[in-house]
Design a protein around this motif. Structure first.
Motif, PDB file in Angstrom:
ATOM      1  N   ALA A 335     -11.057   0.917  -4.254  1.00 15.01           N
ATOM      2  CA  ALA A 335     -10.744   2.341  -4.155  1.00 15.01           C
ATOM      3  C   ALA A 335     -10.534   2.730  -2.693  1.00 15.01           C
ATOM      4  O   ALA A 335      -9.581   3.431  -2.353  1.00 15.01           O
ATOM      5  CB  ALA A 335     -11.866   3.168  -4.785  1.00 15.01           C
ATOM      6  N   GLY A 367      -2.162   4.716  -6.800  1.00 21.46           N
ATOM      7  CA  GLY A 367      -1.980   4.506  -8.244  1.00 21.46           C
ATOM      8  C   GLY A 367      -1.254   3.195  -8.524  1.00 21.46           C
ATOM      9  O   GLY A 367      -0.748   2.532  -7.614  1.00 21.46           O
ATOM     10  N   ILE A 376      -3.248  -6.693 -14.511  1.00 13.85           N
ATOM     11  CA  ILE A 376      -3.904  -6.421 -13.229  1.00 13.85           C
ATOM     12  C   ILE A 376      -5.199  -7.217 -13.032  1.00 13.85           C
ATOM     13  O   ILE A 376      -5.583  -7.507 -11.905  1.00 13.85           O
ATOM     14  CB  ILE A 376      -4.151  -4.899 -13.089  1.00 13.85           C
ATOM     15  N   ARG A 382      -1.210  -9.207  -8.037  1.00  9.50           N
ATOM     16  CA  ARG A 382      -1.267  -8.046  -7.144  1.00  9.50           C
ATOM     17  C   ARG A 382      -0.030  -7.201  -7.358  1.00  9.50           C
ATOM     18  O   ARG A 382       1.054  -7.740  -7.600  1.00  9.50           O
ATOM     19  CB  ARG A 382      -1.267  -8.487  -5.688  1.00  9.50           C
ATOM     20  N   VAL A 383      -0.193  -5.894  -7.205  1.00 11.79           N
ATOM     21  CA  VAL A 383       0.969  -5.007  -7.312  1.00 11.79           C
ATOM     22  C   VAL A 383       1.804  -5.196  -6.063  1.00 11.79           C
ATOM     23  O   VAL A 383       3.026  -5.346  -6.121  1.00 11.79           O
ATOM     24  CB  VAL A 383       0.510  -3.537  -7.465  1.00 11.79           C
ATOM     25  N   GLY A 393      -7.707  -8.330   0.880  1.00  5.76           N
ATOM     26  CA  GLY A 393      -7.950  -8.676  -0.532  1.00  5.76           C
ATOM     27  C   GLY A 393      -7.647 -10.138  -0.814  1.00  5.76           C
ATOM     28  O   GLY A 393      -6.824 -10.753  -0.145  1.00  5.76           O
ATOM     29  N   GLY A 397     -10.651 -10.021  -7.064  1.00  2.19           N
ATOM     30  CA  GLY A 397     -11.699  -9.014  -7.289  1.00  2.19           C
ATOM     31  C   GLY A 397     -11.797  -8.551  -8.728  1.00  2.19           C
ATOM     32  O   GLY A 397     -12.868  -8.605  -9.345  1.00  2.19           O
ATOM     33  N   SER A 399     -10.605  -9.899 -11.423  1.00  2.00           N
ATOM     34  CA  SER A 399     -10.955 -10.998 -12.352  1.00  2.00           C
ATOM     35  C   SER A 399     -12.465 -11.152 -12.396  1.00  2.00           C
ATOM     36  O   SER A 399     -13.056 -11.338 -13.463  1.00  2.00           O
ATOM     37  CB  SER A 399     -10.395 -12.334 -11.878  1.00  2.00           C
ATOM     38  N   SER A 422      -6.215   6.356  -9.285  1.00  2.00           N
ATOM     39  CA  SER A 422      -6.653   5.490 -10.385  1.00  2.00           C
ATOM     40  C   SER A 422      -8.118   5.709 -10.681  1.00  2.00           C
ATOM     41  O   SER A 422      -8.881   6.119  -9.800  1.00  2.00           O
ATOM     42  CB  SER A 422      -6.486   4.013 -10.018  1.00  2.00           C
ATOM     43  N   PHE A 424     -11.138   3.300 -12.356  1.00  2.00           N
ATOM     44  CA  PHE A 424     -11.591   2.038 -12.935  1.00  2.00           C
ATOM     45  C   PHE A 424     -13.002   2.290 -13.450  1.00  2.00           C
ATOM     46  O   PHE A 424     -13.873   2.693 -12.683  1.00  2.00           O
ATOM     47  CB  PHE A 424     -11.629   0.930 -11.874  1.00  2.00           C
TER      48      PHE A 424
HETATM   49  P1  ADP Z   1      -7.183  -7.579  -4.292  1.00  2.00           P
HETATM   50  O1  ADP Z   1      -8.127  -8.477  -3.624  1.00  2.00           O
HETATM   51  O2  ADP Z   1      -5.747  -7.920  -4.024  1.00  2.00           O
HETATM   52  O3  ADP Z   1      -7.516  -6.155  -4.141  1.00  2.00           O
HETATM   53  P2  ADP Z   1      -8.014  -7.226  -7.031  1.00  2.00           P
HETATM   54  O4  ADP Z   1      -8.143  -8.214  -8.150  1.00  2.00           O
HETATM   55  O5  ADP Z   1      -9.233  -6.491  -6.619  1.00  2.00           O
HETATM   56  O6  ADP Z   1      -7.356  -7.990  -5.827  1.00  2.00           O
HETATM   57  O7  ADP Z   1      -6.905  -6.170  -7.435  1.00  2.00           O
HETATM   58  C1  ADP Z   1      -5.674  -6.646  -7.950  1.00  2.00           C
HETATM   59  C2  ADP Z   1      -4.563  -5.682  -7.571  1.00  2.00           C
HETATM   60  O8  ADP Z   1      -4.770  -4.447  -8.272  1.00  2.00           O
HETATM   61  C3  ADP Z   1      -4.543  -5.296  -6.131  1.00  2.00           C
HETATM   62  O9  ADP Z   1      -3.789  -6.222  -5.387  1.00  2.00           O
HETATM   63  C4  ADP Z   1      -3.879  -3.939  -6.156  1.00  2.00           C
HETATM   64  O10 ADP Z   1      -2.485  -4.097  -6.169  1.00  2.00           O
HETATM   65  C5  ADP Z   1      -4.317  -3.360  -7.484  1.00  2.00           C
HETATM   66  N1  ADP Z   1      -5.442  -2.408  -7.353  1.00  2.00           N
HETATM   67  C6  ADP Z   1      -6.745  -2.679  -7.559  1.00  2.00           C
HETATM   68  N2  ADP Z   1      -7.491  -1.565  -7.398  1.00  2.00           N
HETATM   69  C7  ADP Z   1      -6.648  -0.582  -7.090  1.00  2.00           C
HETATM   70  C8  ADP Z   1      -6.792   0.837  -6.806  1.00  2.00           C
HETATM   71  N3  ADP Z   1      -7.994   1.418  -6.805  1.00  2.00           N
HETATM   72  N4  ADP Z   1      -5.661   1.532  -6.540  1.00  2.00           N
HETATM   73  C9  ADP Z   1      -4.457   0.937  -6.552  1.00  2.00           C
HETATM   74  N5  ADP Z   1      -4.250  -0.370  -6.804  1.00  2.00           N
HETATM   75  C10 ADP Z   1      -5.315  -1.121  -7.079  1.00  2.00           C
END
Ligand code: ADP
Length: 442
Positions: A335, A367, A376, A382-383, A393, A397, A399, A422, A424
């Motif tokens: 976040a 978002g 995701i 990753r987005v 990152g 995370g 997973s 977002s 979670f």
């Molecule tokens: P990372 O270490 O890349 O953050 P995560 O598994 O934690 O890996 O998250 C996967 C992907 O989800 C991130 O690369 C990001 O694109 C998206 N993401 C995760 N949390 C958020 C959030 N709070 N807002 C926007 N995108 C998020």
């Protein structure tokens, strides 16, 4: 001949024959001087014949017998013809059905997967094929009408799965009752209103491959740990002030080696979680946990975000304190990392309608586009790869969060809108909730 034509002809023939018969009887009666007697006798003969034909039809209508021959013409013959036709049609239809049923049975028997039909009410076996017999050690016909659960006396997972009527998720990796070296999976399929179909699959090879993959990732990560520690140690020994020409390079090498260390640690965490079936059941006091999460968020944010913590649930949780802390921290860290400066982050702990509890981390960040949401939580998904890397990152995370939650029979709910932010949320069932102990704090 069509039915209507047959009936028309029969009516005509019967009426003509009736008239001719009465005319004949009347002629003889007149010749003998007793026309009424003759007509009466003729009527009696006709009635007797009608009863005889009726008796014959009724006898043959007994379901085992089929009318073989049709006598004469007229209405009775038409009736017999119609009955004969219906009987033949019915007989052919049931033959076709029996053939079809036999073909289905043969197909089900020849299936490489085990198939069973069980009663929904009590799980008793109604039918099973040859493969099911082999995989579950069943015997025909002794096992019929015995409960399926009798095959798995030491595996309570099966009882829970069957009681929950889980049709969307197969039950993976069970030991076969016939041979513990064989691993099987069970899938429940709604079959009829009163019965389930259970498909049993031999997944030994699949499970072995999965194990090889897991071991490989765990071993590689483990092997990388020592060299990385050494590299890290030497890099720490280099003083940038002593070698100003190397300062930029050393700084970048330190950053990259730290990233690799984090990656290895995350991979090892995932391997460890995958290898575990149960985690410790410890009381998790949520009030101090929320304080810790706030402190972590503030440390990461460095004053760039407004951080709000709402503790509305008034209950605690049960589970692995260490793993749940790591899952919650991951969400908080995401976040902060994916929310621009001046954004707002709310960490809310609340009850759910079904008396469970939910820890939600809501941000006002960038978002996630809807098409990315289903994937995701996959590893390294990753987005935006560059943004994830920039913010430190590893792509692992979520997973880890998903694994930790599933080991607590909990799940992750994601709600996101591009440009608005977002949420979670870790959702826990009532079994994971405990009343909060009074701490004496105001
Ligand atoms: P990372 O270490 O890349 O953050 P995560 O598994 O934690 O890996 O998250 C996967 C992907 O989800 C991130 O690369 C990001 O694109 C998206 N993401 C995760 N949390 C958020 C959030 N709070 N807002 C926007 N995108 C998020």
């Amino acid at each position: 001949m069509s039915v209507s034509m047959l009936l028309r002809l029969a009516w005509r023939q019967s009426l003509i024959r009736l008239l001719l018969f009465y005319a004949f009887a009347l002629g003889i009666g007149l010749a003998l001087g007793e026309p009424w007697w003759a007509l009466g006798l003729a009527t009696a003969v006709l009635a007797a014949r009608a009863y005889w034909r009726l008796y014959r039809v009724l006898r043959f209508l007994d379901w085992r017998k089929q009318l073989r021959t049709v006598d004469g013409q007229g209405l009775w013959a038409a009736l017999e013809t119609l009955i004969h036709r219906r009987q033949t049609e019915n007989r052919n239809r049931s033959r076709r059905l029996v053939r079809l049923l036999r073909a289905y049975r043969q197909a089900a028997t020849a299936m490489p997967d085990g198939a069973l039909v069980i009663q929904r009410r009590d799980g008793r076996l109604v039918w099973f094929n040859k493969t099911a017999r082999r995989l579950l050690g069943l015997h025909y016909p002794q096992s019929l009408d015995t409960p399926l659960l009798d095959c798995f006396p030491e595996q309570p997972r099966v009882r829970e799965w069957l009681a929950a009527g889980q049709t969307d998720e197969p039950l993976l990796d069970l030991a076969s009752p016939a041979d513990p070296m064989v691993r099987i999976s069970l899938r429940l399929i709604p079959y009829s209103a009163t019965q389930w179909m259970v498909v049993v699959r031999d997944v030994t090879k699949l499970m072995r491959l999965e194990q090889v993959r897991r071991d490989f990732v765990a071993n590689v990560s483990h092997e990388l740990r020592t060299p990385l520690t050494v590299v890290h140690g030497y890099l720490d020994m280099i003083e940038p002030e002593e070698h100003p020409e190397l300062a930029v390079m050393v700084e970048e090498m330190r950053r990259q080696s730290q990233r690799m260390t984090q990656l290895v640690e995350d991979l090892l965490t995932l391997s460890r979680l995958e290898a575990q079936e149960h985690l410790p059941e410890e009381p998790l006091a949520m009030a101090p946990m929320l304080v810790t999460l706030r402190r972590e968020a503030e440390a990461l944010s460095q004053g760039r975000h407004r951080i709000v913590v709402e503790d509305a649930a008034g209950c605690d949780l049960v589970g692995s304190v260490k793993e749940l802390h790591s899952a919650f921290s991951n969400l908080v860290s995401n976040a902060v990392r994916y929310t621009p400066t001046d954004g707002r982050i709310v960490i809310r702990f609340e009850r759910t309608a079904d008396r469970g509890a939910r820890l939600a981390v809501q941000d006002s960040g960038q978002g996630i586009p809807a098409q990315h949401l289903p994937r995701i939580t996959e590893r390294f998904y990753r987005v935006s790869t560059s943004r994830s890397r920039e913010s430190g990152g590893t792509g692992l995370g979520l997973s880890i969060v998903k694994h930790v939650l599933s080991l607590h029979q909990a799940w992750l709910e994601i709600d996101s809108e591009v440009g608005r932010g977002s949420t979670f949320a870790c959702v826990f069932g009532p079994a994971r909730v405990r009343p909060r102990e009074a701490t004496g704090e105001a």
